[in-house]
Every structure is written in structure tokens, then in C-alpha cells.
Design a protein around this motif. Structure first.
Motif, PDB file in Angstrom:
ATOM      1  N   GLY A 309       1.301  13.455  -0.282  1.00 46.39           N
ATOM      2  CA  GLY A 309       0.894  13.291  -1.674  1.00 46.39           C
ATOM      3  C   GLY A 309       0.175  11.935  -1.649  1.00 46.39           C
ATOM      4  O   GLY A 309       0.133  11.200  -0.916  1.00 46.39           O
ATOM      5  N   SER A 310      -0.283  12.084  -2.983  1.00 47.26           N
ATOM      6  CA  SER A 310      -0.810  10.631  -3.455  1.00 47.26           C
ATOM      7  C   SER A 310      -0.110   9.760  -4.323  1.00 47.26           C
ATOM      8  O   SER A 310       1.155  10.402  -4.772  1.00 47.26           O
ATOM      9  N   GLY A 311      -0.308   8.736  -4.408  1.00 47.81           N
ATOM     10  CA  GLY A 311       0.302   7.794  -5.459  1.00 47.81           C
ATOM     11  C   GLY A 311       1.176   6.610  -4.974  1.00 47.81           C
ATOM     12  O   GLY A 311       1.338   6.703  -3.526  1.00 47.81           O
ATOM     13  N   GLU A 312       1.854   5.838  -5.574  1.00 40.69           N
ATOM     14  CA  GLU A 312       2.546   4.641  -5.163  1.00 40.69           C
ATOM     15  C   GLU A 312       3.793   5.111  -4.306  1.00 40.69           C
ATOM     16  O   GLU A 312       3.961   4.404  -3.452  1.00 40.69           O
ATOM     17  N   SER A 313       4.203   6.168  -4.798  1.00 44.17           N
ATOM     18  CA  SER A 313       5.665   6.710  -4.106  1.00 44.17           C
ATOM     19  C   SER A 313       5.071   7.120  -2.703  1.00 44.17           C
ATOM     20  O   SER A 313       6.087   6.793  -1.914  1.00 44.17           O
ATOM     21  N   ALA A 314       4.068   7.737  -2.630  1.00 45.24           N
ATOM     22  CA  ALA A 314       3.608   8.118  -1.167  1.00 45.24           C
ATOM     23  C   ALA A 314       3.525   7.090  -0.279  1.00 45.24           C
ATOM     24  O   ALA A 314       3.694   6.958   0.823  1.00 45.24           O
ATOM     25  N   GLY A 315       2.567   5.914  -0.895  1.00 45.04           N
ATOM     26  CA  GLY A 315       2.259   4.644  -0.241  1.00 45.04           C
ATOM     27  C   GLY A 315       3.440   4.091   0.033  1.00 45.04           C
ATOM     28  O   GLY A 315       3.781   3.347   1.364  1.00 45.04           O
ATOM     29  N   LEU A 316       4.549   3.953  -0.823  1.00 42.98           N
ATOM     30  CA  LEU A 316       5.801   3.339  -0.138  1.00 42.98           C
ATOM     31  C   LEU A 316       6.535   3.868   0.909  1.00 42.98           C
ATOM     32  O   LEU A 316       7.040   3.219   1.631  1.00 42.98           O
ATOM     33  N   LEU A 317       6.561   5.238   0.905  1.00 44.43           N
ATOM     34  CA  LEU A 317       7.193   5.960   1.997  1.00 44.43           C
ATOM     35  C   LEU A 317       6.222   5.719   3.275  1.00 44.43           C
ATOM     36  O   LEU A 317       6.735   5.515   4.421  1.00 44.43           O
ATOM     37  N   MET A 318       4.976   5.786   3.045  1.00 45.69           N
ATOM     38  CA  MET A 318       4.166   5.835   4.242  1.00 45.69           C
ATOM     39  C   MET A 318       4.214   4.447   5.126  1.00 45.69           C
ATOM     40  O   MET A 318       4.155   4.233   6.216  1.00 45.69           O
ATOM     41  N   ALA A 319       4.277   3.342   4.206  1.00 42.01           N
ATOM     42  CA  ALA A 319       4.556   2.069   4.645  1.00 42.01           C
ATOM     43  C   ALA A 319       5.558   1.988   5.912  1.00 42.01           C
ATOM     44  O   ALA A 319       5.271   1.400   7.112  1.00 42.01           O
ATOM     45  N   PRO A 320       6.914   2.155   5.412  1.00 41.41           N
ATOM     46  CA  PRO A 320       8.009   2.155   6.640  1.00 41.41           C
ATOM     47  C   PRO A 320       7.742   3.129   7.729  1.00 41.41           C
ATOM     48  O   PRO A 320       8.255   2.797   8.770  1.00 41.41           O
ATOM     49  N   ALA A 350      -4.347   1.437  -1.155  1.00 40.95           N
ATOM     50  CA  ALA A 350      -5.039   2.291  -2.174  1.00 40.95           C
ATOM     51  C   ALA A 350      -4.123   3.012  -2.945  1.00 40.95           C
ATOM     52  O   ALA A 350      -4.502   3.490  -4.332  1.00 40.95           O
ATOM     53  N   ALA A 351      -3.149   3.538  -2.617  1.00 42.54           N
ATOM     54  CA  ALA A 351      -1.821   4.037  -3.343  1.00 42.54           C
ATOM     55  C   ALA A 351      -1.328   3.177  -4.279  1.00 42.54           C
ATOM     56  O   ALA A 351      -0.513   3.822  -5.173  1.00 42.54           O
ATOM     57  N   GLY A 352      -1.720   2.037  -4.421  1.00 45.45           N
ATOM     58  CA  GLY A 352      -0.966   1.168  -5.500  1.00 45.45           C
ATOM     59  C   GLY A 352      -0.099   0.312  -5.069  1.00 45.45           C
ATOM     60  O   GLY A 352       0.627  -0.490  -5.958  1.00 45.45           O
ATOM     61  N   VAL A 353       0.301   0.297  -3.894  1.00 43.40           N
ATOM     62  CA  VAL A 353       1.445  -0.688  -3.260  1.00 43.40           C
ATOM     63  C   VAL A 353       0.855  -2.240  -3.147  1.00 43.40           C
ATOM     64  O   VAL A 353      -0.201  -2.350  -2.448  1.00 43.40           O
ATOM     65  N   PRO A 354       1.536  -3.192  -3.582  1.00 43.15           N
ATOM     66  CA  PRO A 354       1.028  -4.370  -3.606  1.00 43.15           C
ATOM     67  C   PRO A 354       0.929  -4.923  -1.985  1.00 43.15           C
ATOM     68  O   PRO A 354       1.906  -4.464  -1.147  1.00 43.15           O
ATOM     69  N   ALA A 355      -0.091  -5.801  -1.883  1.00 43.40           N
ATOM     70  CA  ALA A 355      -0.233  -6.191  -0.580  1.00 43.40           C
ATOM     71  C   ALA A 355       1.173  -6.890   0.042  1.00 43.40           C
ATOM     72  O   ALA A 355       1.476  -6.544   1.227  1.00 43.40           O
ATOM     73  N   ILE A 356       1.661  -7.666  -0.514  1.00 47.23           N
ATOM     74  CA  ILE A 356       3.059  -8.262  -0.134  1.00 47.23           C
ATOM     75  C   ILE A 356       4.060  -7.246   0.426  1.00 47.23           C
ATOM     76  O   ILE A 356       4.445  -7.359   1.422  1.00 47.23           O
ATOM     77  N   TRP A 357       4.044  -6.142  -0.540  1.00 44.53           N
ATOM     78  CA  TRP A 357       5.270  -5.284  -0.182  1.00 44.53           C
ATOM     79  C   TRP A 357       4.607  -4.217   0.872  1.00 44.53           C
ATOM     80  O   TRP A 357       5.598  -3.785   1.673  1.00 44.53           O
ATOM     81  N   GLY A 358       3.505  -3.957   1.031  1.00 43.72           N
ATOM     82  CA  GLY A 358       2.842  -3.068   2.105  1.00 43.72           C
ATOM     83  C   GLY A 358       3.239  -3.696   3.317  1.00 43.72           C
ATOM     84  O   GLY A 358       3.782  -3.014   4.255  1.00 43.72           O
ATOM     85  N   ALA A 359       3.130  -5.099   3.632  1.00 46.82           N
ATOM     86  CA  ALA A 359       3.362  -5.687   4.748  1.00 46.82           C
ATOM     87  C   ALA A 359       4.729  -5.790   5.068  1.00 46.82           C
ATOM     88  O   ALA A 359       5.154  -5.404   6.211  1.00 46.82           O
TER      89      ALA A 359
END
Length: 418
Positions: A309-320, A350-359
Motif C-alpha cells: 500500500g501507499s502512505g507513510e505507514s507503508a514506508g515505515l514498514l518498508m524501511a526496516p 516519497a511515502a512521507g518518511v523523513p530522511a533521518i528516520w528512513g536511514a
């Protein structure tokens, strides 16, 4: 769809070759070529995407080579051994698991490779195990668990590469996981270790080595001088708005370490050792960058978006998740963080996760499965305490629990800080 299948085929081929003990560098390069061709990219496009992937991580490679100065100094001057010895002596036998875990955590946090940190502390851990009848099984998890906690807040290659690929300040990426690292250490020592089976607590015959041998170690104050300078220099950005690049801060810390410990005669040896360690990582990063270029050029990220799915929650899960999957594929925190951050950073951002937290989340996810047996970490840590492969395999679920705990804590930290 074709390019996605090709990327997966290439990655699968690389994994199989690594499992077959083929050099990870060549396994990943071959996987990149096969992945591109199988994905219909054509030979010229495949090579172009591979080179593009390598170019993306070149700045991080330079910083990683510079980090070898500090790492080499800490090991060759005896500073790392002195730090570990002082921690164990201060906490005493009553808190031995905490002392061992804290030792490897701090060593890794100040720039020592996690496997080198475990090997450095292992001799004194073995002496304690012999004297007190402590289980090697629990003792090694304390060492490894502490190393994992330190690895998510360190200026080590995995953190540098993740920060670089997300264009995030290294000091900030290190700082946001401090709470997760400290709480993760306590969970490892007081929740996971007590519920582990004792395993083989038999005696082992290993000399005290540099950490407890005849060689005189530098004082604790002199040993921590270099790392403290690095921490202060990197902290100037969030505190005072003064940016000092790790390319400068890490070598300066190494020079200060040489001066503080007065080990002038070991300066050349320290530099050679650090360069040797970092060169291995740099070459590995070239091949991981190549296969990351193929993955990034494929539609694999789009497929993951459609699944999650899209959105910040999906990005948060995709990172780890991406960090965990890629570290499992390569059995390496550095390679896993490299491929995951290079391949999925744009999607996560693009999902809205800040760069610092994505890394930070990619970095912490890479600790979940980086200890699998097709990597060097598994064998180096097991060998440091003379543990058989069969028994070392039994430790994997508990190591994964540590990584999962760190990942959950990092996500919780994001929810409170954002």
C-alpha cells in the motif's frame, strides 16, 4: 513485471552463490548482470544501471575508507581492549552479562566493526566463563547483542551508507536510535538471556590475548579521547549548526587517539590495519551498489508498493523490512543496508518518511538477520569462543529476537518523536 522477475532472479542467484561459498563480491556482481539481462534490460542498459548504482554510493565509500583511521587506532593501540576491560572490572562479576554486552555496544558505537568488537572482548569473556561456569551460549549472545545495539548508533559503514543514500546527516541518524539501543541492551541482558537454555558451558582453552595479557594497555581516559572527539565533532551540527563531515571527523578522532595513547610507533600499523578492514568493505560495496542499481531500475519497488500500500505507514514498514530482507540475502549488515537504502530510499521518502528516520530504520532492520551462516559474522563470532557450528546455529533465533526488539523500539521512538 519482467524487470521485477529479473531483479529477483539476479538476487536469488547471488544468494545461492554466497551459500555455495563463492566470493560475495563476485556473487553480487554476477547476480546484477544476470538480473539485468533476465529483466530485459539488455547488456548495455544492464552495465549502465550497474555503474549508476556504484556511482550512487561512491561518496559513502570514501567516508568509510576514512573511518578506517579511527577503527585501526582503537584496535592496534589497545584502546578498544582497555575500554572493554575497564567496563568489565567496574561492573564486576555480579553484572557480567551487562558488562560484556555494554563493552561490545560501546566499542561498536565508537566505530569498531561489530565482529572485531566481539573478538576483542571474547578473551576476557572466556576467562570469566571458565572461572564462574557461565554458559558460552549466553555469553556469546551478550557479546553479539551488545554489538548489534552499538551498530545502530555507530559511525560504522552500515550507518554511513544508509545516511548517505537518504541524504541525511550521519550524526542525526546515529542519535535517533540511541533510546532503542539502550533499551535494546537492557532487553537483551534482562529478558532474552535469562530465558535462554544454558547450552554448552564446557571449558575452552583460549589465552587472555590483548585484553588480559601481559601487554600494558592505555588508560581509559586516553582510550576514549579519540571517540569522544568524533562524537563532539559530529554533534556540532544538531547542537550548534556547524557541519563537520565524517570524512574529516573520523580521521581526526584517530589522530587524537594516537596522541592520547602515545602509541606513536603504532601509527603506521594502525593505518594499515584500518585500511585493510575498510578496503574489504569498500570492494563489497562496489558489488552491492551494482546489484542495487539493477533493483532500483527494476519495477520491484513498485511491486512492493502495490503489496504494502501507499502512505507513510507503508514506508515505515518498508524501511526496516527491506533492511532485514537484504541483510538476510547477504548475511551482512553493511551489504544489507547498502542494497536496501540504495534501492528503496526514494520510495520510502516519497511515502512521507523523513530522511533521518528512513536511514535509521533501514539500518536497524539490517540487524535482524545479518548473522545467518552464509556470512563471515556467524563464523567469526562463533570461532572467537570456540563454539561449534551446530551450537552456533542454535543462537540464531535469539540474535534475531535482539534485532526484532531493536526494530520495534526504533519504530516506537519514531512514533513518539514525530
Amino acid at each position: 513485471m519482467i524487470s521485477t522477475i529479473g531483479a529477483l532472479v539476479g538476487l536469488a542467484l547471488a544468494i545461492v552463490l554466497i551459500l555455495k561459498k563463492v566470493s560475495p563480491v563476485y556473487s553480487l556482481l554476477l547476480g546484477a548482470v544476470v538480473g539485468g539481462l533476465a529483466g530485459g534490460m539488455g547488456l548495455e542498459s544492464t552495465v549502465t544501471n550497474m555503474i549508476s548504482g556504484v556511482k550512487d554510493i561512491t561518496p559513502a565509500i570514501i567516508r568509510i575508507i576514512a573511518a578506517g583511521v579511527l577503527s585501526g587506532v582503537l584496535i592496534k593501540t589497545g584502546a578498544a581492549a582497555s575500554i572493554a576491560k575497564n567496563i568489565v572490572e567496574k561492573l564486576g562479576n555480579r553484572h557480567i552479562f551487562l558488562a560484556l554486552a555494554l563493552s561490545t555496544m560501546l566499542l561498536t558505537a565508537v566505530g569498531v566493526f561489530v565482529d572485531v568488537a566481539v573478538i576483542t572482548v571474547a578473551p576476557i569473556a572466556i576467562l570469566i566463563a571458565e572461572r564462574q561456569g557461565v554458559s558460552k551460549f549466553k555469553m556469546l549472545l551478550a557479546l553479539v547483542g551488545g554489538g548489534k545495539c552499538g551498530n545502530i548508533i555507530s559511525p560504522n559503514p552500515n550507518t554511513i551508507i544508509a545516511a548517505e543514500n537518504f541524504s541525511a546527516p550521519l550524526s542525526s541518524v546515529m542519535a535517533v536510535n540511541i533510546i532503542a539501543a539502550v533499551v535494546g541492551l537492557l532487553i537483551t541482558v534482562y529478558l532474552i538471556i535469562p530465558f535462554m537454555p544454558n547450552g554448552n558451558g564446557g571449558k575452552v582453552s583460549v589465552a587472555a590475548s590483548s585484553i588480559g595479557g601481559k601487554e600494558k594497555l592505555p588508560s581509559f581516559a586516553a582510550s576514549v579521547a579519540g571517540p569522544l572527539v568524533v562524537i563532539i565533532m559530529l554533534a556540532l551540527r544538531p547542537i550548534a549548526g556547524v557541519t563537520i563531515d565524517p570524512l574529516i571527523a573520523l580521521p581526526v578522532g584517530g589522530i587524537i587517539g594516537i596522541i592520547a595513547t602515545r602509541q606513536w610507533n603504532r601509527a603506521s600499523e594502525s593505518l594499515a590495519f584500518g585500511l585493510e578492514k575498510m578496503s574489504v568493505v569498500a570492494v563489497l560495496l562496489v558489488s552491492t551498489g551494482a546489484i542495487a542499481g539493477i533493483i532500483k531500475a527494476s519495477s520491484l519497488t513498485n511491486m512492493l508498493i502495490s503489496l504494502m500500500g501507499s502512505g507513510e505507514s507503508a514506508g515505515l514498514l518498508m524501511a526496516p523490512l527491506s533492511g532485514a530482507l537484504m541483510s538476510a540475502a547477504t548475511a551482512s549488515t553493511t551489504a544489507g543496508a547498502t542494497i536496501a537504502s540504495a534501492s528503496f530510499s526514494s520510495t520510502i521518502l516519497a511515502a512521507g518518511v523523513p530522511a533521518i528516520w528512513g536511514a535509521a530504520l533501514v539500518n536497524v532492520g539490517a540487524t535482524v538477520l545479518d548473522h545467518l551462516p552464509h556470512g563471515s559474522f556467524f563464523h567469526a563470532t562463533g570461532g572467537s569462543v570456540e563454539m561449534s557450528i551446530k551450537e552456533r546455529l542454535r543462537l540464531i533465533p535469539y540474535e534475531s529476537l535482539v534485532g526484532l526488539a531493536l526494530t520495534g523500539l526504533s519504530l516506537l521512538s519514531y512514533s513518539f518523536m514525530s
